[in-house]
Enzyme design. Structure first.
Site, short mmCIF file in Angstrom:
data_model
loop_
_atom_site.label_atom_id
_atom_site.label_comp_id
_atom_site.label_asym_id
_atom_site.label_seq_id
_atom_site.Cartn_x
_atom_site.Cartn_y
_atom_site.Cartn_z
N GLU A 106 13.53 30.18 -7.27
CA GLU A 106 12.89 31.03 -6.26
C GLU A 106 13.28 32.48 -6.45
OE1 GLU A 106 13.70 29.54 -2.34
OE2 GLU A 106 12.90 27.56 -2.75
N HIS A 164 9.18 29.09 1.15
CA HIS A 164 10.50 28.84 1.75
C HIS A 164 10.57 29.42 3.17
CE1 HIS A 164 14.93 27.93 0.62
NE2 HIS A 164 14.70 27.65 1.89
#
Length: 535
Positions: free
Chosen positions: A267, A285
């Site tokens: 990420e 997220h």
């Protein structure tokens, strides 16, 4: 009763934008300063004379930053994770680290439920098509949740909330969690299954596990070949637990119907083969991204800062136990914690009853903290939250684990010895004992179950039980050598010639599951466990 604050106003640095409720919760007893924690040029000089610093995820409080803060007493992370805080450096500097471990539980559970509904009814896809001028009712026909089977992989706090909420949709809930007792699950109306059974019967699967070496890639190619082709999989826990490459292949081949993802192996993730599938609902997220969760986190850490700066017990302290600990007891804290972690690795489940036994000279002091330290280790690799000395007993209570501390001044073989002993649900027993040797307090394992050993504790270890016979050590060395893994130390213990034997070894790096399985197969091991204390 209000918390007492020193006469002079301690300085609290807020290094990121936090909820206004955070400042309100701190109250008028502090001098509040602000800076942009993501800008190192601002952060380092701003830390010079502060007593506490409050951050979220953008501020990196590493060893350099901690060294720059000569007066720092508390680091408070307004959230769950601590990836941006060097807890080890803080501990060495005597700085307490606190976070807000329960602030996003409801928020994360609600997002998982949202992804379940969205994947069932194709809501984002239909929304995008309609806004693009396309009226495609038949294309986005979905499935009902009612009377479908939901498989919850990981029945911790968030998993429980998801199970409760989706039960209200009329779903039948099953779960896989080796660290939860069946009776505890039954109280919640959830049936515990093996992972293989869950994969076969579930119409929807949602993942709520901590990310550990054991759970990484747990839902991978092998698992995805056992599921129904109509299954929809949700991961709002940690990236990497669901193997993204394997999932993409399963979607492409029609072995999985859809997926809802909020977390990714790497990420930020803006380009993934999974994004090419119309049946995949993806979010960036957002698990903790609600105003309520941020407010809860801010208020929680503000309260912790007040307690810490007043010298009182802090429930959410990650690296400091409240109360006075005798100097003779302190060296045994990391030993007890590591024994707890090894116990969990050896047991493969949470015990019904856990006994922490402490014998020797050390028991002239209050050693209750060693029970807490062992519990902290036991649950370190079990739950998806930061485990502290204070919340470890709560995790035991939630899982129905009876915990006892036994002490005695007599220790015939060692000056002091700590044992973590657990009775498992099936009636079996697992135990691991350790001691501190010499003036440097060298941490050693002295017994594994009924087997006496003498092995220095290390970050990477493996334990195998097998029937005593010639050639085992050679086979073990050959397979590890072929895998490029160097043996640092080894102990072989047996009760009788030709009876059960134990080999315990320390190695320079982690032993992959595939290598351990190969060794176990070749030597006919009854059990084989690898331990990685660096994870």
């Amino acid at each position: 009763m209000s918390t007492r604050i020193p006469a002079h106003k301690p300085v609290v640095l807020i290094a990121e934008e936090l909820s206004p409720a955070t400042v309100d919760a701190l109250g008028p007893d502090f001098e509040i300063r602000h800076c942009d924690g993501a800008d190192r040029a601002q952060l380092l000089p701003a830390l010079a004379d502060v007593d506490a610093v409050l951050v979220r995820s953008a501020t990196r409080l590493d060893a350099e930053a901690i060294a720059a803060a000569k007066r720092l007493r508390v680091i408070a992370r307004a959230g769950v994770g601590l990836d941006n805080v060097d807890v080890s450096a803080a501990t060495k500097a005597g700085v307490m680290v606190v976070n807000a471990p329960t602030s996003n539980i409801v928020t994360a559970a609600e997002l998982a439920c949202g992804l379940l509904v969205a994947t069932a009814r194709n809501i984002p896809q239909a929304n995008a098509a309609l806004k693009n001028g396309e009226w495609k009712r038949s294309k986005y026909t979905g499935v009902e949740l009612s009377e479908k089977t939901l498989g919850v992989v990981g029945l911790g706090r968030i998993g429980v909330l998801v199970a409760q909420r989706m039960s209200a949709f009329g779903m039948k809930v099953v779960a896989y969690d080796p660290y939860v007792q069946p009776a505890r699950a039954a109280q919640m109306g959830v049936k515990l299954l093996s992972l293989d059974e869950l994969l076969k019967v579930s119409d929807f699967i949602t993942v709520h596990l901590p990310k550990t070496p054991e759970t990484l890639g747990l839902i991978g190619d092998e698992a995805l070949r056992k599921v129904k082709p109509s299954v929809r999989i949700v991961n709002a826990a940690r990236g990497g637990i669901v193997d993204e490459v394997a999932l993409a292949a399963a979607l492409k081949e029609g072995r999985v119907a859809g997926a809802g993802l909020d977390v990714y192996a790497s990420e930020p993730c803006t380009d993934s083969p999974l994004f090419e599938f119309d049946s995949v609902v993806a979010t960036p997220h957002l698990g903790a991204s609600t105003g309520e969760a941020q407010e809860k986190a801010g208020i929680a850490v503000a309260k912790s800062v007040r307690l810490a700066l007043a010298g009182e017990l802090v429930p959410d302290a990650v690296n400091v136990q409240g109360g006075v600990i005798a100097e003779d007891v302190k060296p045994a804290l990391p030993l007890a914690e590591k024994l707890g972690r090894i116990f969990t690795a050896l047991a493969g489940e949470v015990a019904v009853r856990l006994d922490v036994e402490v014998y020797g000279e050390i028991t002239q002091h209050d050693v209750k903290v060693l029970e807490l330290s062992a519990l902290k280790g036991v649950f370190e690799d079990v739950v998806d939250e930061t485990v502290s000395y204070v919340n470890a007993p709560l995790f035991a209570q939630e899982r129905g684990v009876e915990v006892r501390l036994t002490t005695g001044s007599e220790s015939p073989d060692h000056r002091n010895v700590v044992t973590v002993r657990g009775t498992l649900a099936g009636g079996g027993e697992v135990s691991i004992s350790g001691t501190l040797a010499g003036p440097k307090n060298l941490q050693k394992i002295v017994a594994v179950g009924e087997h006496d050993v003498d092995l220095t504790l290390a970050d990477h270890m493996a334990f195998l039980r097998y029937v005593d016979r010639p050639g085992v050590v050679g086979t073990l060395g050959r397979i590890l050598g072929e895998a490029g893994i160097n043996i640092a130390g080894m102990q072989v213990s047996r009760a009788t010639e030709g009876g059960e034997a134990l080999v315990a070894l320390t190695v320079d790096e982690s032993v992959p599951a595939s290598v351990l399985a190969e060794i176990a197969q070749e030597i006919g091991a009854a059990s084989g466990r690898a331990v990685d204390l660096t994870a």
